[in-house]
Write an enzyme that holds these catalytic residues in place. Sequence first.
Site, PDB file in Angstrom:
ATOM      1  N   THR A 184      31.253  41.692  32.812  1.00  0.00           N
ATOM      2  CA  THR A 184      31.904  41.079  34.137  1.00  0.00           C
ATOM      3  C   THR A 184      31.670  42.519  34.878  1.00  0.00           C
ATOM      4  OG1 THR A 184      33.180  39.598  33.202  1.00  0.00           O
ATOM      5  CG2 THR A 184      33.864  40.472  35.521  1.00  0.00           C
ATOM      6  N   ARG A 212      32.943  25.557  31.994  1.00  0.00           N
ATOM      7  CA  ARG A 212      34.347  26.579  31.831  1.00  0.00           C
ATOM      8  C   ARG A 212      34.311  27.524  33.044  1.00  0.00           C
ATOM      9  NH1 ARG A 212      34.883  32.432  31.267  1.00  0.00           N
ATOM     10  NH2 ARG A 212      36.705  32.759  29.755  1.00  0.00           N
ATOM     11  N   GLY A 214      36.517  31.178  33.961  1.00  0.00           N
ATOM     12  CA  GLY A 214      37.284  32.141  33.552  1.00  0.00           C
ATOM     13  C   GLY A 214      38.207  32.815  34.276  1.00  0.00           C
ATOM     14  N   ASP A 215      38.729  34.090  33.971  1.00  0.00           N
ATOM     15  CA  ASP A 215      39.539  34.844  34.820  1.00  0.00           C
ATOM     16  C   ASP A 215      39.087  35.287  36.041  1.00  0.00           C
ATOM     17  OD1 ASP A 215      39.371  37.865  34.242  1.00  0.00           O
ATOM     18  OD2 ASP A 215      38.395  36.731  32.918  1.00  0.00           O
ATOM     19  N   THR A 234      38.600  42.921  33.308  1.00  0.00           N
ATOM     20  CA  THR A 234      37.302  42.409  32.373  1.00  0.00           C
ATOM     21  C   THR A 234      38.055  42.306  31.097  1.00  0.00           C
ATOM     22  OG1 THR A 234      35.199  42.664  31.776  1.00  0.00           O
ATOM     23  CG2 THR A 234      36.557  44.744  32.258  1.00  0.00           C
ATOM     24  N   GLY A 235      37.318  41.549  30.264  1.00  0.00           N
ATOM     25  CA  GLY A 235      37.618  41.135  28.755  1.00  0.00           C
ATOM     26  C   GLY A 235      37.768  39.840  28.476  1.00  0.00           C
ATOM     27  N   LYS A 236      38.593  39.553  27.590  1.00  0.00           N
ATOM     28  CA  LYS A 236      38.478  38.128  27.173  1.00  0.00           C
ATOM     29  C   LYS A 236      39.198  37.337  28.254  1.00  0.00           C
ATOM     30  CE  LYS A 236      38.326  39.190  22.128  1.00  0.00           C
ATOM     31  NZ  LYS A 236      38.825  39.116  21.049  1.00  0.00           N
ATOM     32  N   GLY A 237      38.517  36.525  28.848  1.00  0.00           N
ATOM     33  CA  GLY A 237      38.928  35.576  29.880  1.00  0.00           C
ATOM     34  C   GLY A 237      40.200  34.906  29.820  1.00  0.00           C
TER      35      GLY A 237
END
Length: 318
Positions: A184, A212, A214-215, A234-237
């Site tokens: 991201t 899907r 995400g964040d 950023t990272g695991k949504g």
Amino acid sequence: MGWAIALHGGAGVPLTLPPEGRLPREACLRHCLQLGVDALKSKKSPLDVVELVVRELENNPHFNAGKGSVLTSSGTVEMEACIMDGNMKCGAVSGLTTVVNAISLARLVMERTPHIYLAFDGAEAFAREHGVETLDASHFITPENIQRLKQAKEANRVQIDYTQPMQKKEEDTAAADGDSQTGTVGCVAVDSDGNLAAATSTGGLVNKMVGRIGDTPLIGAGTYANGLCAVSATGKGEAIIRGTVARDVAALMEFKGLSLEEAAACVVKERVPKGNVGLVAVSATGEVTMPFNTTGMFRACATEDGYSEIAIWPLTKD
């Protein structure tokens, strides 16, 4: 008080990333940082600056946004983006398949509709109505991302964008577990008058389910700005959504009186499990911070007093 800017190209960068994966991204970060600094020095608004920088990142195939967007389980792209300023005006889009610069469409949603968020067919139709540049969906499907999808399907998992080709040893592929949005891109900026803005854009994650979200486009999760700070995560949504990461940074400043650095560190180190998140943030007074709890995060920043930094992994303290 002075201007400041920070940008990221995704968290979760493995310590073994080879030069061919590292050097082009570092060069792009350096270019985009200078682009943003020059824009701030020429008195462009922070909103213009973050859009400009994120557009440039979207156009670079080495990041998971725009041209470099990763593929869904069906081999398609579904891009999403969000932009927000310190007056809490915001716009977001999801499910884009043909829009060249998702971040600019998000700004159009903010400025030309009564809404905040448009997605899928409605967002695509809105783009066409406003003459936004579009290209055939094949433009966004790169050989590298076709290979990433193949690897993910063979392993039957949703794969981190920066994961290297999978090995048979489980320890070599541990970093591929989970469903992060690594890759991201995002940018935050503040001018000398304390005006703030944040922008984030992504292609999602490798082998994600079609539909899907995400964040990144969710206000308060992957993107947030108010009168105190601007944040892009950023990272695991899913972890970022659960933790309302970007809003929590602002809330700790607002209700606990923490500094930007303290608030961001608290969220990254204490409120989101290790290995899940990184963020860049600036405050209305020109502070900048770029914490992460993953192995690394492509990041860069600069401030009016002359400080600048371009880095990937944790900095070594003397």
